[in-house]
Write an enzyme that holds these catalytic residues in place. Structure first.
Site, PDB file in Angstrom:
ATOM      1  N   CYS A 148      -2.176   9.154   2.532  1.00 32.84           N
ATOM      2  CA  CYS A 148      -1.779   8.566   1.242  1.00 32.84           C
ATOM      3  C   CYS A 148      -2.761   8.984   0.165  1.00 32.84           C
ATOM      4  O   CYS A 148      -2.362   9.278  -0.955  1.00 32.84           O
ATOM      5  CB  CYS A 148      -1.684   7.057   1.361  1.00 32.84           C
ATOM      6  SG  CYS A 148      -3.150   6.286   2.058  1.00 32.84           S
ATOM      7  N   GLU A 179       0.887  -1.176   0.000  1.00 32.99           N
ATOM      8  CA  GLU A 179       0.000   0.000   0.000  1.00 32.99           C
ATOM      9  C   GLU A 179       0.917   1.217   0.000  1.00 32.99           C
ATOM     10  O   GLU A 179       1.498   1.546   1.032  1.00 32.99           O
ATOM     11  CB  GLU A 179      -0.883   0.008   1.256  1.00 32.99           C
ATOM     12  CG  GLU A 179      -1.762  -1.214   1.452  1.00 32.99           C
ATOM     13  CD  GLU A 179      -3.061  -1.145   0.665  1.00 32.99           C
ATOM     14  OE1 GLU A 179      -3.204  -0.237  -0.193  1.00 32.99           O
ATOM     15  OE2 GLU A 179      -3.926  -2.002   0.890  1.00 32.99           O
TER      16      GLU A 179
HETATM   17  P1  NAD Z   1       8.470   4.667   4.636  1.00 32.75           P
HETATM   18  O1  NAD Z   1       8.444   3.856   3.388  1.00 32.75           O
HETATM   19  O2  NAD Z   1       9.611   5.569   4.870  1.00 32.75           O
HETATM   20  O3  NAD Z   1       8.402   3.724   5.930  1.00 32.75           O
HETATM   21  C1  NAD Z   1       7.343   2.818   6.158  1.00 32.75           C
HETATM   22  C2  NAD Z   1       7.837   1.681   7.028  1.00 32.75           C
HETATM   23  O4  NAD Z   1       8.833   0.926   6.337  1.00 32.75           O
HETATM   24  C3  NAD Z   1       8.480   2.097   8.332  1.00 32.75           C
HETATM   25  O5  NAD Z   1       8.023   1.222   9.348  1.00 32.75           O
HETATM   26  C4  NAD Z   1       9.965   1.913   8.069  1.00 32.75           C
HETATM   27  O6  NAD Z   1      10.720   1.670   9.234  1.00 32.75           O
HETATM   28  C5  NAD Z   1       9.960   0.690   7.174  1.00 32.75           C
HETATM   29  N1  NAD Z   1      11.135   0.518   6.319  1.00 32.75           N
HETATM   30  C6  NAD Z   1      11.977   1.466   5.846  1.00 32.75           C
HETATM   31  N2  NAD Z   1      12.916   0.899   5.050  1.00 32.75           N
HETATM   32  C7  NAD Z   1      12.642  -0.436   5.014  1.00 32.75           C
HETATM   33  C8  NAD Z   1      13.232  -1.542   4.337  1.00 32.75           C
HETATM   34  N3  NAD Z   1      14.280  -1.397   3.530  1.00 32.75           N
HETATM   35  N4  NAD Z   1      12.700  -2.769   4.523  1.00 32.75           N
HETATM   36  C9  NAD Z   1      11.617  -2.938   5.310  1.00 32.75           C
HETATM   37  N5  NAD Z   1      11.004  -1.928   5.973  1.00 32.75           N
HETATM   38  C10 NAD Z   1      11.511  -0.685   5.820  1.00 32.75           C
HETATM   39  O7  NAD Z   1       7.077   5.440   4.629  1.00 32.75           O
HETATM   40  P2  NAD Z   1       6.568   6.551   5.660  1.00 32.75           P
HETATM   41  O8  NAD Z   1       7.373   7.785   5.448  1.00 32.75           O
HETATM   42  O9  NAD Z   1       6.482   5.953   7.015  1.00 32.75           O
HETATM   43  O10 NAD Z   1       5.073   6.810   5.167  1.00 32.75           O
HETATM   44  C11 NAD Z   1       4.721   7.792   4.225  1.00 32.75           C
HETATM   45  C12 NAD Z   1       4.428   7.167   2.874  1.00 32.75           C
HETATM   46  O11 NAD Z   1       3.475   6.105   3.039  1.00 32.75           O
HETATM   47  C13 NAD Z   1       3.787   8.141   1.890  1.00 32.75           C
HETATM   48  O12 NAD Z   1       4.341   7.960   0.600  1.00 32.75           O
HETATM   49  C14 NAD Z   1       2.316   7.718   1.880  1.00 32.75           C
HETATM   50  O13 NAD Z   1       1.629   8.066   0.711  1.00 32.75           O
HETATM   51  C15 NAD Z   1       2.429   6.251   2.083  1.00 32.75           C
HETATM   52  N6  NAD Z   1       1.194   5.701   2.663  1.00 32.75           N
HETATM   53  C16 NAD Z   1       0.434   4.847   1.916  1.00 32.75           C
HETATM   54  C17 NAD Z   1      -0.757   4.370   2.429  1.00 32.75           C
HETATM   55  C18 NAD Z   1      -1.606   3.414   1.644  1.00 32.75           C
HETATM   56  O14 NAD Z   1      -2.472   2.785   2.240  1.00 32.75           O
HETATM   57  N7  NAD Z   1      -1.432   3.287   0.351  1.00 32.75           N
HETATM   58  C19 NAD Z   1      -1.174   4.764   3.696  1.00 32.75           C
HETATM   59  C20 NAD Z   1      -0.380   5.634   4.432  1.00 32.75           C
HETATM   60  C21 NAD Z   1       0.806   6.092   3.902  1.00 32.75           C
END
Ligand code: NAD
Length: 479
Positions: A284, A250
């Site tokens: 998002c 997502e």
């Molecule tokens: P992010 O991708 O930076 O981090 C999300 C999670 O992934 C965190 O828990 C982080 O620790 C983990 N992570 C980071 N690197 C990783 C790796 N290499 N392997 C595994 N896990 C890893 O995202 P964010 O900044 O926390 O969230 C914002 C983004 O999320 C925005 O782009 C937003 O649009 C999106 N988002 C999407 C939805 C949806 O349902 N489509 C909902 C909310 C947010």
């Protein structure tokens, strides 16, 4: 085996929950309160041993939990909702502290947990039967095993428990990893779950950036459900390929909102603004590009400006509509969009040409009037309270413009003529299109993105299948 007992829940001490027990670590990190910029409580940083232990516990629990009846799973989820709700006031406070959200929105998120899980309680796991003269074909959906849930920071509770509910309903066990920016409410929500569930059914491990890759690499985890950025989603999919884990991704979006010329301008303009600025733009499916028909462009933009001027930004208890953005990294990222706007000389309809400096991560909600198509603010997702508007006059052309993006998460169409608006909605390349509403995801329907906004989807009855293997029995009749 009976449910594990953790000691009385304390809201100022934080532990990982592994095999039904609180586990600390000498390595700790701290979330930052986005309202003040000050450090919050220490939380343990999970490591390889923690992940290994959690997986062993989850696999063991799965062998029993997978055979519980759907009724039993629903009963346990209902008991979880009751236990969670008995701590709702503390949860609201904690959520305000970790995210900076205005209190009324924190209350909505905490209240939303019961609604999300509640909707799942109304669902049955699908089963299809097809019979002909010689055989009966029955398709059932069985749990995958241990699910790893990797979560973002914008809605820490809904987006982690929104994975827990379908995973547990379908008979999986789950290990949740909250964002390092917002570990607090998730750690407590899963601690509360230990009053209900046997050890290993639902666990939580918080940590730093090294922790997510430990989950995606682990051969004992059957599926990763990830919500977060597109860039991380790609890394997760690549990592999961090694063990052919199932993945649901997502990811981010760049939602277009198309305004038709027949709308009630005064009524709709504030709603479109809310679609862009709710949760300080950190949604998002926030509206991230606004296309207004040229005949009403000036009037509609003016109403948006008027409403935006009334929006109060402040701390959680100030009665404000917007809080700060959640973390320094995001604050710096959003600042980049302001700097680009200023450097290129784009017109600011309302707001500021820079972000305020100070201890908290507050940003004035800002609308950019008609920047060019190739501007950064049109092309990229800011994930903060800054949004562009552009005029349009040709329906085919605006549909092309709306679809001209590598993302496809959500979109909106606003128009009095519902049939006309829906006809446009059908042509928008996005997983969830809202007609005459800003984006309001709901557990009643599957939620997922097209293009780079994701793979698969969850929630709704179709979302349950994301946590299952299809299992088909072809039974040939013995006459
Ligand atoms: P992010 O991708 O930076 O981090 C999300 C999670 O992934 C965190 O828990 C982080 O620790 C983990 N992570 C980071 N690197 C990783 C790796 N290499 N392997 C595994 N896990 C890893 O995202 P964010 O900044 O926390 O969230 C914002 C983004 O999320 C925005 O782009 C937003 O649009 C999106 N988002 C999407 C939805 C949806 O349902 N489509 C909902 C909310 C947010």
């Amino acid at each position: 085996m009976s449910p594990s007992k953790v000691s009385t829940i304390k809201f100022d001490e934080f532990y990982n929950i592994i095999d039904g027990e609180q586990r600390s670590s000498k390595n700790q990190h701290h979330g930052i309160d986005p309202t003040t910029g000050e450090e919050s409580w220490g939380v343990p940083i999970g490591n390889q041993q923690d992940v290994d232990d959690a997986v062993v516990s989850a696999q063991k629990a799965f062998e029993k939990y997978r055979y519980t009846t759907l009724e039993k799973r629903k009963e346990l989820l209902q008991r979880y909702v009751d236990a969670f709700n008995s701590h709702s006031e503390e949860m609201v406070e904690l959520l305000c502290k970790e995210t900076g959200k205005p209190k009324q929105f924190a209350q909505m998120e905490v209240g939303g947990v019961a609604a999300f899980i509640g909707h799942h309680l109304s669902l049955d796991i699908p089963e299809d039967k097809l019979e002909d003269d010689e055989k009966v074909i029955t398709t059932r959906y069985f749990p995958l095993g241990v699910v790893g849930a990797i979560c973002p920071w914008n809605f820490p509770l809904i987006l982690s428990l929104g994975k827990m509910a379908p995973a547990l309903l379908t008979g999986n066990t789950i290990i949740i990893k909250p964002s390092p920016f917002t570990p607090y409410t998730t750690l407590k929500a899963i601690e509360i779950a230990q009053e209900i569930y046997e050890p290993g059914v639902v666990q939580v491990i918080g940590g730093d950036d090294k922790l997510g890759p430990l989950l995606t690499a682990h051969p004992g985890i059957a599926k990763i459900s990830f919500t977060g950025s597109i860039a991380t989603g790609k890394k997760i999919m690549a990592a999961c390929a090694n063990t052919l884990k199932r993945v649901t991704l997502e990811l981010g979006g760049n939602d277009a909102s198309i305004i038709l010329p027949d709308v009630d301008v005064k009524k709709i303009a504030p709603e479109v603004v809310m679609g862009a600025f709710q949760n300080s733009g950190q949604v998002c499916v926030a509206t991230k590009r606004i296309y207004i028909h040229k005949d009403i462009y000036d009037e509609f933009l003016q109403e948006m400006v008027n409403f935006t001027k009334t929006i109060k930004t402040g701390d959680s208890n100030s009665g404000s509509l917007l809080g700060p953005v959640q973390n320094k990294m995001q604050y710096e990222r959003v600042k980049g969009f302001f700097e680009d706007t200023k450097a290129k000389g784009y017109k600011i309809a309302v707001g500021a040409d820079t972000v305020p400096s100070g201890n908290g991560f507050f940003i004035t909600p800002t609308i950019i009037d008609n920047p060019p198509n190739d501007s950064r603010i049109i092309q990229e997702e800011p994930f903060g309270p800054i949004v562009p508007t552009q005029p349009w006059d040709d329906e085919e052309e605006v549909i092309r413009r709306a679809n001209n993006t590598n993302t496809g998460l959500g979109a909106c169409v606003w128009g009095k003529d519902e049939k006309h608006a829906e006809a446009i909605a059908k042509r928008l390349e996005a997983g969830s299109v809202f007609v005459n509403s800003f984006e309001k995801p709901t557990p009643q329907a599957v939620f997922g993105g097209h293009k780079e906004s994701g793979i698969g989807g969850e929630w709704g009855k179709d979302g349950l299948k994301a946590y299952c293997n299809a299992h088909v029995i072809h039974l040939y009749k013995q006459k």
